[in-house]
Scaffold this active site. Structure first.
Site, PDB file in Angstrom:
ATOM      1  N   ASP A 233       3.251   3.517  -4.747  1.00 54.38           N
ATOM      2  CA  ASP A 233       4.182   2.398  -4.668  1.00 54.38           C
ATOM      3  C   ASP A 233       3.339   1.148  -4.425  1.00 54.38           C
ATOM      4  OD1 ASP A 233       6.710   1.036  -4.352  1.00 54.38           O
ATOM      5  OD2 ASP A 233       6.336   1.052  -2.190  1.00 54.38           O
TER       6      ASP A 233
ATOM      7  N   ASP B 247       4.773  -2.521  -3.116  1.00 55.82           N
ATOM      8  CA  ASP B 247       5.188  -3.386  -2.019  1.00 55.82           C
ATOM      9  C   ASP B 247       5.316  -2.605  -0.719  1.00 55.82           C
ATOM     10  OD1 ASP B 247       5.634  -6.039  -3.337  1.00 55.82           O
ATOM     11  OD2 ASP B 247       6.886  -4.779  -4.603  1.00 55.82           O
TER      12      ASP B 247
END
Length: 318
Positions: free
Chosen positions: A32, A34
């Site tokens: 991922d 953020d």
């Protein structure tokens, strides 16, 4: 063409992996972005600083986040056609490759080609042209698109952010480089229940699956210095299709009995998608004192999670 079919077009040339890598052991790290590789949302809303109970200046973090927002939007609009294609987000850059006729784009006027809705093949071709230029600019890196003054501003902001976050950005970058090097700690269960660790070496690749739209995510990779270890072919946006679909494409793309997957992120969506795929999931927690954060996350930890799901790292013994 259906997106699942188009995804397979990008597969066989899985960039960031050598041509014969699927003949040996390959570990695919699915990241991922953020609040995992970068911190932005928690800077903007103050939650990152608040977790330090007064040690960090909350407003300073908010101002740093705002500066990043400006850099991201400026780069998106000025070099990556974002104003034109914001409403036509795709999960990866090569999705419309079949519509690109290979035309020489030197001198092509992207502001006057009447690009509009993707209802017809002509506009899909125009979007494919833009995606091709975006891929080329990504490969050039920031030095290839920004002038010296902007590069200086960006360097200063990066260093300021890294200092404020106690080395989060630089340590995340270093960790991805270690992952790419293909050396990790693996665990083997013995008869008496004791686990021994040993270093193993194999082909590794970093793939990014972000819930943000594609173009800003590519720009973030550039600005946060991940473009040298995450190629544009390995960046996926789950904005429209969801992370389970992206994970399925990745599984099909790297399809081999000798491939292992490991998901690293901070959110429930990638956690649930990893459970669906039966892949190990490592939850990143940015709060101080947590080991699964940057700095803090180690190859030894990842090796343990992989061993729990896949067992012995030796393909002959699995």
């Amino acid at each position: 063409m259906a997106e699942s079919t188009a995804a397979s077009i990008t597969d066989k040339k899985a960039k960031g992996v050598t041509g014969n890598s699927l003949d040996g052991k390959l570990t695919v790290y699915v990241w991922d972005m953020d609040e995992t590789l970068i911190l932005l949302k928690s800077l903007l809303n103050g939650t990152y600083a608040e977790a330090f109970n007064g040690v960090k200046n909350v407003q300073e973090g908010v101002e740093i986040g705002k500066m990043w927002e400006k850099h991201i939007l400026d780069l998106c609009d000025n070099y990556f056609f974002y104003e034109q294609i914001e409403n036509y987000n795709k999960p990866f850059l090569s999705l419309l490759r079949e519509y690109d006729d290979g035309r020489d784009l030197v001198g092509y006027d992207f502001n006057q080609d009447a690009f509009g809705s993707l209802d017809d093949d002509a506009n899909k071709r125009k979007l494919a042209y833009r995606h091709r230029v975006i891929a080329e600019n990504y490969k050039k890196g920031l030095n290839g698109v920004l002038d010296q003054e902007l590069m200086k501003q960006w360097d200063e902001l990066y260093n300021m952010t890294d200092k404020y976050t106690d080395g989060w950005l630089s340590s995340a970058h270093t960790f991805l480089e270690k992952c790419s090097a293909g050396k990790e700690e693996t665990y083997v269960a013995t008869a008496d229940g004791i686990t021994n660790s040993a270093a193993s070496k194999s082909q590794h690749v970093n793939v990014l699956v972000t819930s943000g739209s594609l173009i800003p995510s590519l720009v973030k990779c550039l600005l946060f210095r991940f473009d040298n270890i995450i190629t544009h072919e390995n960046v996926y946006s789950s904005w429209d299709v969801g992370k389970p679909q992206c994970f399925q494409w990745i599984k099909e793309r790297f399809n081999s009995s000798n491939v292992r997957f490991c998901v690293i992120g901070d959110g429930w969506e990638e956690c649930e998608a990893a459970e669906i795929m039966q892949w190990p999931f490592i939850k990143i927690d940015p709060r101080p004192g947590c080991t699964e954060r940057f700095p803090g996350l180690t190859l030894k930890t990842i090796g343990f999670y992989l061993s729990v799901v896949y067992g012995n790292s030796d393909p002959e013994d699995d």
